[in-house]
Design a protein around this motif. Sequence first.
Motif, PDB file in Angstrom:
ATOM      1  N   GLU A  52       0.839  -1.201   0.000  1.00  0.00           N
ATOM      2  CA  GLU A  52       0.000   0.000   0.000  1.00  0.00           C
ATOM      3  C   GLU A  52       0.875   1.252   0.000  1.00  0.00           C
ATOM      4  O   GLU A  52       1.827   1.348   0.760  1.00  0.00           O
ATOM      5  CB  GLU A  52      -0.909   0.022   1.225  1.00  0.00           C
ATOM      6  CG  GLU A  52      -1.864  -1.142   1.299  1.00  0.00           C
ATOM      7  CD  GLU A  52      -2.966  -1.053   0.271  1.00  0.00           C
ATOM      8  OE1 GLU A  52      -3.450   0.059   0.004  1.00  0.00           O
ATOM      9  OE2 GLU A  52      -3.344  -2.098  -0.279  1.00  0.00           O
ATOM     10  N   VAL A  53       0.518   2.210  -0.861  1.00  0.00           N
ATOM     11  CA  VAL A  53       1.274   3.459  -0.979  1.00  0.00           C
ATOM     12  C   VAL A  53       0.304   4.629  -0.926  1.00  0.00           C
ATOM     13  O   VAL A  53      -0.760   4.588  -1.545  1.00  0.00           O
ATOM     14  CB  VAL A  53       2.064   3.496  -2.312  1.00  0.00           C
ATOM     15  CG1 VAL A  53       2.754   4.828  -2.495  1.00  0.00           C
ATOM     16  CG2 VAL A  53       3.068   2.353  -2.369  1.00  0.00           C
ATOM     17  N   SER A  54       0.679   5.657  -0.163  1.00  0.00           N
ATOM     18  CA  SER A  54      -0.129   6.865  -0.091  1.00  0.00           C
ATOM     19  C   SER A  54       0.777   8.068  -0.321  1.00  0.00           C
ATOM     20  O   SER A  54       1.815   8.195   0.325  1.00  0.00           O
ATOM     21  CB  SER A  54      -0.799   6.968   1.279  1.00  0.00           C
ATOM     22  OG  SER A  54      -1.637   8.090   1.334  1.00  0.00           O
ATOM     23  N   PRO A  55       0.406   8.954  -1.244  1.00  0.00           N
ATOM     24  CA  PRO A  55       1.228  10.142  -1.487  1.00  0.00           C
ATOM     25  C   PRO A  55       1.201  11.076  -0.278  1.00  0.00           C
ATOM     26  O   PRO A  55       0.216  11.127   0.466  1.00  0.00           O
ATOM     27  CB  PRO A  55       0.579  10.789  -2.700  1.00  0.00           C
ATOM     28  CG  PRO A  55      -0.821  10.293  -2.710  1.00  0.00           C
ATOM     29  CD  PRO A  55      -0.800   8.938  -2.081  1.00  0.00           C
ATOM     30  N   VAL A  56       2.293  11.813  -0.108  1.00  0.00           N
ATOM     31  CA  VAL A  56       2.412  12.774   0.975  1.00  0.00           C
ATOM     32  C   VAL A  56       2.825  14.111   0.372  1.00  0.00           C
ATOM     33  O   VAL A  56       3.852  14.189  -0.308  1.00  0.00           O
ATOM     34  CB  VAL A  56       3.455  12.330   2.022  1.00  0.00           C
ATOM     35  CG1 VAL A  56       3.583  13.361   3.133  1.00  0.00           C
ATOM     36  CG2 VAL A  56       3.114  10.959   2.592  1.00  0.00           C
ATOM     37  N   ALA A  57       2.039  15.137   0.600  1.00  0.00           N
ATOM     38  CA  ALA A  57       2.402  16.485   0.165  1.00  0.00           C
ATOM     39  C   ALA A  57       3.307  17.089   1.237  1.00  0.00           C
ATOM     40  O   ALA A  57       2.989  17.037   2.421  1.00  0.00           O
ATOM     41  CB  ALA A  57       1.159  17.339  -0.017  1.00  0.00           C
ATOM     42  N   VAL A  58       4.437  17.638   0.818  1.00  0.00           N
ATOM     43  CA  VAL A  58       5.402  18.221   1.745  1.00  0.00           C
ATOM     44  C   VAL A  58       5.511  19.711   1.449  1.00  0.00           C
ATOM     45  O   VAL A  58       5.891  20.096   0.348  1.00  0.00           O
ATOM     46  CB  VAL A  58       6.777  17.522   1.611  1.00  0.00           C
ATOM     47  CG1 VAL A  58       7.803  18.172   2.516  1.00  0.00           C
ATOM     48  CG2 VAL A  58       6.650  16.034   1.938  1.00  0.00           C
ATOM     49  N   GLU A  59       5.157  20.538   2.433  1.00  0.00           N
ATOM     50  CA  GLU A  59       5.178  21.987   2.231  1.00  0.00           C
ATOM     51  C   GLU A  59       6.583  22.534   2.031  1.00  0.00           C
ATOM     52  O   GLU A  59       6.767  23.483   1.290  1.00  0.00           O
ATOM     53  CB  GLU A  59       4.517  22.705   3.414  1.00  0.00           C
ATOM     54  CG  GLU A  59       3.018  22.564   3.435  1.00  0.00           C
ATOM     55  CD  GLU A  59       2.378  23.358   4.562  1.00  0.00           C
ATOM     56  OE1 GLU A  59       3.091  24.028   5.354  1.00  0.00           O
ATOM     57  OE2 GLU A  59       1.143  23.300   4.667  1.00  0.00           O
ATOM     58  N   ASP A  60       7.572  21.971   2.730  1.00  0.00           N
ATOM     59  CA  ASP A  60       8.938  22.484   2.623  1.00  0.00           C
ATOM     60  C   ASP A  60       9.928  21.337   2.585  1.00  0.00           C
ATOM     61  O   ASP A  60      10.417  20.980   1.536  1.00  0.00           O
ATOM     62  CB  ASP A  60       9.233  23.439   3.776  1.00  0.00           C
ATOM     63  CG  ASP A  60      10.539  24.185   3.604  1.00  0.00           C
ATOM     64  OD1 ASP A  60      11.269  23.923   2.629  1.00  0.00           O
ATOM     65  OD2 ASP A  60      10.856  25.042   4.436  1.00  0.00           O
ATOM     66  N   ALA A  61      10.241  20.770   3.737  1.00  0.00           N
ATOM     67  CA  ALA A  61      11.163  19.635   3.827  1.00  0.00           C
ATOM     68  C   ALA A  61      10.461  18.527   4.600  1.00  0.00           C
ATOM     69  O   ALA A  61       9.659  18.803   5.492  1.00  0.00           O
ATOM     70  CB  ALA A  61      12.456  20.050   4.540  1.00  0.00           C
ATOM     71  N   PRO A  62      10.767  17.274   4.285  1.00  0.00           N
ATOM     72  CA  PRO A  62      10.054  16.180   4.942  1.00  0.00           C
ATOM     73  C   PRO A  62      10.421  15.978   6.416  1.00  0.00           C
ATOM     74  O   PRO A  62       9.662  15.376   7.158  1.00  0.00           O
ATOM     75  CB  PRO A  62      10.423  14.957   4.112  1.00  0.00           C
ATOM     76  CG  PRO A  62      11.693  15.321   3.449  1.00  0.00           C
ATOM     77  CD  PRO A  62      11.656  16.798   3.238  1.00  0.00           C
ATOM     78  N   PHE A  63      11.571  16.512   6.837  1.00  0.00           N
ATOM     79  CA  PHE A  63      11.975  16.411   8.241  1.00  0.00           C
ATOM     80  C   PHE A  63      12.363  17.795   8.736  1.00  0.00           C
ATOM     81  O   PHE A  63      12.720  18.672   7.948  1.00  0.00           O
ATOM     82  CB  PHE A  63      13.155  15.451   8.409  1.00  0.00           C
ATOM     83  CG  PHE A  63      12.785  14.021   8.180  1.00  0.00           C
ATOM     84  CD1 PHE A  63      12.240  13.256   9.196  1.00  0.00           C
ATOM     85  CD2 PHE A  63      12.958  13.428   6.942  1.00  0.00           C
ATOM     86  CE1 PHE A  63      11.870  11.934   8.988  1.00  0.00           C
ATOM     87  CE2 PHE A  63      12.598  12.106   6.712  1.00  0.00           C
ATOM     88  CZ  PHE A  63      12.051  11.359   7.742  1.00  0.00           C
ATOM     89  N   VAL A  64      12.290  17.980  10.053  1.00  0.00           N
ATOM     90  CA  VAL A  64      12.762  19.211  10.666  1.00  0.00           C
ATOM     91  C   VAL A  64      13.743  18.872  11.779  1.00  0.00           C
ATOM     92  O   VAL A  64      13.643  17.820  12.419  1.00  0.00           O
ATOM     93  CB  VAL A  64      11.606  20.093  11.218  1.00  0.00           C
ATOM     94  CG1 VAL A  64      10.716  20.600  10.093  1.00  0.00           C
ATOM     95  CG2 VAL A  64      10.805  19.369  12.267  1.00  0.00           C
ATOM     96  N   VAL A  65      14.701  19.775  11.972  1.00  0.00           N
ATOM     97  CA  VAL A  65      15.685  19.640  13.047  1.00  0.00           C
ATOM     98  C   VAL A  65      15.118  20.356  14.262  1.00  0.00           C
ATOM     99  O   VAL A  65      14.863  21.559  14.207  1.00  0.00           O
ATOM    100  CB  VAL A  65      17.050  20.241  12.638  1.00  0.00           C
ATOM    101  CG1 VAL A  65      18.048  20.129  13.784  1.00  0.00           C
ATOM    102  CG2 VAL A  65      17.585  19.562  11.384  1.00  0.00           C
TER     103      VAL A  65
END
Length: 145
Positions: A52-65
Motif C-alpha cells: 500500500e502506498v499513499s502520497p504525501v504532500a510536503v510543504e517544505d522539507a520532509p523532516f525538521v531539526v
Amino acid sequence: MAGTENPELVIDKEGTWLYNGQPIVNRAIYLFFNQNLEYNPAGGYQVRVGDEVSPVAVEDAPFVVTDATLISMPDQRESFFSITLNDETEERLELESLSAGKDNVLYCAVKSGRFRARFLRPSYYRLTEHVQQEADDRFYIPLNG
C-alpha cells in the motif's frame, strides 16, 4: 491507503503531519509515518506500508531539526554537532550539507543524505551560537582546528 490526486497526508513546514487537514497527534502513528516515508522516484514523497502506498504532500522539507548540540570528545580530539529530528532520531550533522534558503532558513541533509531537513528556530539558534565571522564577512563554524 490509496493514491489520490490530492494527498490526504501533508507534512507542513514545521514538521507536523496532517491527515485531511487535521494534525496527527497520536505519537505512535506520527512516528510510524515518519519511519515509512520514502522518496517517490516519479517525484515527491509517499508512505509505503507493504504494498500500500499513499502520497504525501510536503510543504517544505520532509523532516525538521528540533535540536542541535555540540558534542566534544576530548579523548579523540574531535567535536561535532548532533541533531535531533522530529521523528525523535539523532544523527551527526554533516556541516558540508548545510545550506540557506529563502528568508535565511537553514537546511541540511539527513538520513544518509536521502532527505532534506529544515532547522526550526530553536535548533537554528543553538547552531548559530557557534558561528564566527571573518573580516571579509564570511561565516564559519570552527570545529577540530
